[in-house]
Design a protein around this motif. Structure first.
Motif, PDB file in Angstrom:
ATOM      1  N   ALA A 109      13.507  71.029  56.481  1.00 54.17           N
ATOM      2  CA  ALA A 109      14.010  71.262  57.839  1.00 54.17           C
ATOM      3  C   ALA A 109      14.735  70.022  58.346  1.00 54.17           C
ATOM      4  CB  ALA A 109      12.849  71.623  58.763  1.00 54.17           C
ATOM      5  N   ARG A 110      15.786  70.259  59.118  1.00 52.06           N
ATOM      6  CA  ARG A 110      16.512  69.139  59.726  1.00 52.06           C
ATOM      7  C   ARG A 110      16.677  69.359  61.226  1.00 52.06           C
ATOM      8  NH1 ARG A 110      20.433  66.627  57.439  1.00 52.06           N
ATOM      9  NH2 ARG A 110      20.552  67.163  55.282  1.00 52.06           N
ATOM     10  N   LYS A 111      16.693  68.252  61.942  1.00 51.31           N
ATOM     11  CA  LYS A 111      16.856  68.264  63.398  1.00 51.31           C
ATOM     12  C   LYS A 111      18.058  67.429  63.817  1.00 51.31           C
ATOM     13  CE  LYS A 111      12.353  68.445  65.333  1.00 51.31           C
ATOM     14  NZ  LYS A 111      11.172  67.679  65.756  1.00 51.31           N
ATOM     15  N   ASP A 112      18.923  67.112  62.867  1.00 50.45           N
ATOM     16  CA  ASP A 112      20.086  66.256  63.145  1.00 50.45           C
ATOM     17  C   ASP A 112      20.944  66.838  64.257  1.00 50.45           C
ATOM     18  OD1 ASP A 112      20.333  64.458  60.383  1.00 50.45           O
ATOM     19  OD2 ASP A 112      19.500  66.462  60.065  1.00 50.45           O
ATOM     20  N   ASP A 113      21.565  65.945  65.044  1.00 51.95           N
ATOM     21  CA  ASP A 113      22.529  66.369  66.064  1.00 51.95           C
ATOM     22  C   ASP A 113      23.716  67.078  65.432  1.00 51.95           C
ATOM     23  OD1 ASP A 113      21.183  65.265  68.217  1.00 51.95           O
ATOM     24  OD2 ASP A 113      22.393  63.447  68.272  1.00 51.95           O
ATOM     25  N   LEU A 114      24.133  66.563  64.279  1.00 55.38           N
ATOM     26  CA  LEU A 114      25.343  67.050  63.638  1.00 55.38           C
ATOM     27  C   LEU A 114      25.169  66.958  62.124  1.00 55.38           C
ATOM     28  CD1 LEU A 114      28.204  67.884  64.751  1.00 55.38           C
ATOM     29  CD2 LEU A 114      28.939  65.591  64.099  1.00 55.38           C
ATOM     30  N   PHE A 115      25.517  68.035  61.438  1.00 51.45           N
ATOM     31  CA  PHE A 115      25.534  68.020  59.977  1.00 51.45           C
ATOM     32  C   PHE A 115      26.492  69.083  59.488  1.00 51.45           C
ATOM     33  CE2 PHE A 115      21.946  70.755  61.120  1.00 51.45           C
ATOM     34  CZ  PHE A 115      22.031  71.827  60.253  1.00 51.45           C
ATOM     35  N   GLY A 116      26.786  69.035  58.212  1.00 59.06           N
ATOM     36  CA  GLY A 116      27.743  69.968  57.651  1.00 59.06           C
ATOM     37  C   GLY A 116      27.114  70.914  56.654  1.00 59.06           C
ATOM     38  N   LEU A 117      27.777  72.051  56.473  1.00 60.89           N
ATOM     39  CA  LEU A 117      27.420  73.012  55.432  1.00 60.89           C
ATOM     40  C   LEU A 117      28.528  72.954  54.389  1.00 60.89           C
ATOM     41  CD1 LEU A 117      26.276  76.054  57.599  1.00 60.89           C
ATOM     42  CD2 LEU A 117      24.896  74.187  56.685  1.00 60.89           C
ATOM     43  N   CYS A 118      28.127  72.868  53.135  1.00 60.60           N
ATOM     44  CA  CYS A 118      29.079  72.659  52.049  1.00 60.60           C
ATOM     45  C   CYS A 118      28.909  73.707  50.957  1.00 60.60           C
ATOM     46  CB  CYS A 118      28.866  71.279  51.420  1.00 60.60           C
ATOM     47  SG  CYS A 118      28.849  69.920  52.591  1.00 60.60           S
ATOM     48  N   ASP A 119      30.017  74.023  50.317  1.00 62.82           N
ATOM     49  CA  ASP A 119      30.026  74.868  49.125  1.00 62.82           C
ATOM     50  C   ASP A 119      31.111  74.312  48.223  1.00 62.82           C
ATOM     51  OD1 ASP A 119      30.007  76.788  47.168  1.00 62.82           O
ATOM     52  OD2 ASP A 119      30.533  78.448  48.470  1.00 62.82           O
ATOM     53  N   ASP A 120      30.717  73.789  47.085  1.00 65.04           N
ATOM     54  CA  ASP A 120      31.665  73.161  46.171  1.00 65.04           C
ATOM     55  C   ASP A 120      32.522  74.172  45.408  1.00 65.04           C
ATOM     56  OD1 ASP A 120      30.745  70.699  47.014  1.00 65.04           O
ATOM     57  OD2 ASP A 120      29.317  70.507  45.357  1.00 65.04           O
ATOM     58  N   TRP A 161      32.504  69.078  54.288  1.00 65.06           N
ATOM     59  CA  TRP A 161      31.968  70.112  55.161  1.00 65.06           C
ATOM     60  C   TRP A 161      32.937  71.282  55.303  1.00 65.06           C
ATOM     61  CZ3 TRP A 161      29.882  67.094  60.030  1.00 65.06           C
ATOM     62  CH2 TRP A 161      28.950  66.143  59.623  1.00 65.06           C
ATOM     63  N   VAL A 162      32.439  72.482  55.106  1.00 69.28           N
ATOM     64  CA  VAL A 162      33.210  73.691  55.394  1.00 69.28           C
ATOM     65  C   VAL A 162      32.927  74.108  56.833  1.00 69.28           C
ATOM     66  CG1 VAL A 162      33.624  76.098  54.764  1.00 69.28           C
ATOM     67  CG2 VAL A 162      33.151  74.413  52.974  1.00 69.28           C
ATOM     68  N   ALA A 163      31.693  73.916  57.270  1.00 70.54           N
ATOM     69  CA  ALA A 163      31.294  74.223  58.649  1.00 70.54           C
ATOM     70  C   ALA A 163      30.516  73.039  59.200  1.00 70.54           C
ATOM     71  CB  ALA A 163      30.426  75.473  58.683  1.00 70.54           C
ATOM     72  N   THR A 164      30.623  72.860  60.513  1.00 69.95           N
ATOM     73  CA  THR A 164      29.896  71.811  61.213  1.00 69.95           C
ATOM     74  C   THR A 164      28.827  72.455  62.069  1.00 69.95           C
ATOM     75  OG1 THR A 164      31.881  70.452  61.290  1.00 69.95           O
ATOM     76  CG2 THR A 164      30.123  69.896  62.841  1.00 69.95           C
ATOM     77  N   VAL A 165      27.600  71.957  61.972  1.00 67.84           N
ATOM     78  CA  VAL A 165      26.495  72.462  62.782  1.00 67.84           C
ATOM     79  C   VAL A 165      26.198  71.432  63.857  1.00 67.84           C
ATOM     80  CG1 VAL A 165      24.096  73.234  62.801  1.00 67.84           C
ATOM     81  CG2 VAL A 165      25.542  73.702  60.806  1.00 67.84           C
ATOM     82  N   GLN A 166      26.303  71.866  65.109  1.00 70.55           N
ATOM     83  CA  GLN A 166      25.998  71.013  66.258  1.00 70.55           C
ATOM     84  C   GLN A 166      24.648  71.444  66.803  1.00 70.55           C
ATOM     85  OE1 GLN A 166      29.182  70.917  69.097  1.00 70.55           O
ATOM     86  NE2 GLN A 166      27.854  70.116  70.705  1.00 70.55           N
ATOM     87  N   ASP A 221      26.833  82.833  51.570  1.00 74.17           N
ATOM     88  CA  ASP A 221      26.393  81.580  50.968  1.00 74.17           C
ATOM     89  C   ASP A 221      25.036  81.098  51.443  1.00 74.17           C
ATOM     90  OD1 ASP A 221      28.624  80.864  49.216  1.00 74.17           O
ATOM     91  OD2 ASP A 221      29.770  80.866  51.081  1.00 74.17           O
ATOM     92  N   GLY A 222      24.750  81.253  52.732  1.00 74.40           N
ATOM     93  CA  GLY A 222      23.501  80.680  53.207  1.00 74.40           C
ATOM     94  C   GLY A 222      23.042  81.199  54.546  1.00 74.40           C
ATOM     95  N   THR A 260      27.683  76.700  42.001  1.00 77.74           N
ATOM     96  CA  THR A 260      26.403  76.147  42.449  1.00 77.74           C
ATOM     97  C   THR A 260      26.113  76.650  43.852  1.00 77.74           C
ATOM     98  OG1 THR A 260      27.462  74.148  43.310  1.00 77.74           O
ATOM     99  CG2 THR A 260      26.653  74.079  41.027  1.00 77.74           C
ATOM    100  N   LYS A 261      24.894  76.427  44.309  1.00 80.15           N
ATOM    101  CA  LYS A 261      24.520  76.924  45.625  1.00 80.15           C
ATOM    102  C   LYS A 261      25.050  76.021  46.739  1.00 80.15           C
ATOM    103  CE  LYS A 261      19.953  74.785  45.379  1.00 80.15           C
ATOM    104  NZ  LYS A 261      18.529  75.011  45.300  1.00 80.15           N
ATOM    105  N   ALA A 262      25.183  76.598  47.926  1.00 83.86           N
ATOM    106  CA  ALA A 262      25.607  75.868  49.108  1.00 83.86           C
ATOM    107  C   ALA A 262      24.496  74.910  49.536  1.00 83.86           C
ATOM    108  CB  ALA A 262      25.937  76.852  50.226  1.00 83.86           C
ATOM    109  N   TYR A 263      24.856  73.913  50.344  1.00 82.82           N
ATOM    110  CA  TYR A 263      23.899  72.889  50.758  1.00 82.82           C
ATOM    111  C   TYR A 263      24.346  72.239  52.065  1.00 82.82           C
ATOM    112  CZ  TYR A 263      27.465  69.931  48.613  1.00 82.82           C
ATOM    113  OH  TYR A 263      28.653  69.341  48.286  1.00 82.82           O
ATOM    114  N   THR A 264      23.454  71.445  52.659  1.00 78.42           N
ATOM    115  CA  THR A 264      23.790  70.694  53.865  1.00 78.42           C
ATOM    116  C   THR A 264      24.140  69.266  53.480  1.00 78.42           C
ATOM    117  OG1 THR A 264      21.514  70.012  54.285  1.00 78.42           O
ATOM    118  CG2 THR A 264      22.242  72.082  55.287  1.00 78.42           C
ATOM    119  N   ASN A 265      24.822  68.578  54.410  1.00 77.89           N
ATOM    120  CA  ASN A 265      25.248  67.208  54.144  1.00 77.89           C
ATOM    121  C   ASN A 265      25.405  66.483  55.476  1.00 77.89           C
ATOM    122  OD1 ASN A 265      27.733  65.260  53.975  1.00 77.89           O
ATOM    123  ND2 ASN A 265      26.959  65.410  51.885  1.00 77.89           N
ATOM    124  N   THR A 266      25.052  65.211  55.490  1.00 81.26           N
ATOM    125  CA  THR A 266      25.216  64.416  56.717  1.00 81.26           C
ATOM    126  C   THR A 266      26.158  63.238  56.539  1.00 81.26           C
ATOM    127  OG1 THR A 266      23.269  63.089  56.159  1.00 81.26           O
ATOM    128  CG2 THR A 266      22.927  64.970  57.642  1.00 81.26           C
TER     129      THR A 266
END
Length: 161
Positions: A12-23, A39-44, A73-74, A27-33
């Motif tokens: 679990a993450r509580k970051d203010d901002l992180f990205g969702l990625c798919d290479d 980043w394909v999408a930004t989560v605020q 993807d996720g 392979t499976k999609a993942y989060t990244n900070t």
């Protein structure tokens, strides 16, 4: 089919901002900070909601499973939230396909889990090449909501309420 399989979930993450990625390499999609260029999408998440990212394509549903049925993807989830996300990196002709993938995945989910426990339900079609919000036809929105009981947006910015 278990959409809450811990083997497909990130911590679990509580970051203010992180990205969702798919290479886009099978392979499976993942989060990244730390690398927003991926980043394909930004989560605020300014409310610091504890969110769990679950890789659906190539994890909950492997590539050779459920032939002929699309999957996204996720999924981001919390106690109250469930957001399904399709991540694209295409120039044209991607919206209808992304919406079909989201709708199919939500149907998979509802076949195996109780959707009623979630207060916030949304589906996002995101494209790295089309970051701004994209308007979709109201009839498409109505049909999607009627079929899935989810609101759908075509945008790469996911705001957690």
């Amino acid at each position: 089919m278990n959409f809450f399989d811990s083997a497909c979930q990130e911590p679990a993450r509580k970051d203010d901002l992180f990205g969702l990625c798919d290479d886009q390499d099978g392979t499976k999609a993942y989060t990244n900070t730390d690398d927003s260029s991926r980043w394909v999408a930004t989560v605020q998440n300014e409310s610091h909601v504890e969110l769990i990212f679950t890789a659906i394509d190539n994890c909950v549903i492997m590539g050779d499973e459920e032939q002929g049925r699309k999957r996204c993807d996720g999924m981001l989830s919390s106690i109250e939230h469930i957001y399904f996300v399709e991540l694209k990196n295409q120039r044209e002709g991607w919206i209808a396909d992304a919406i079909a993938q989201l709708e199919s995945t939500i149907r998979f989910f509802m076949e195996h889990h109780d959707i009623s426990r979630f207060r916030y339900k949304k589906a996002f079609a995101c494209n790295k090449r089309h970051r701004p919000f994209k308007v979709i036809d109201n009839e498409v929105r109505r049909r999607f909501f009627s079929n899935c009981h989810f609101h759908v947006d075509v945008q790469a910015h996911i705001i957690v309420v």
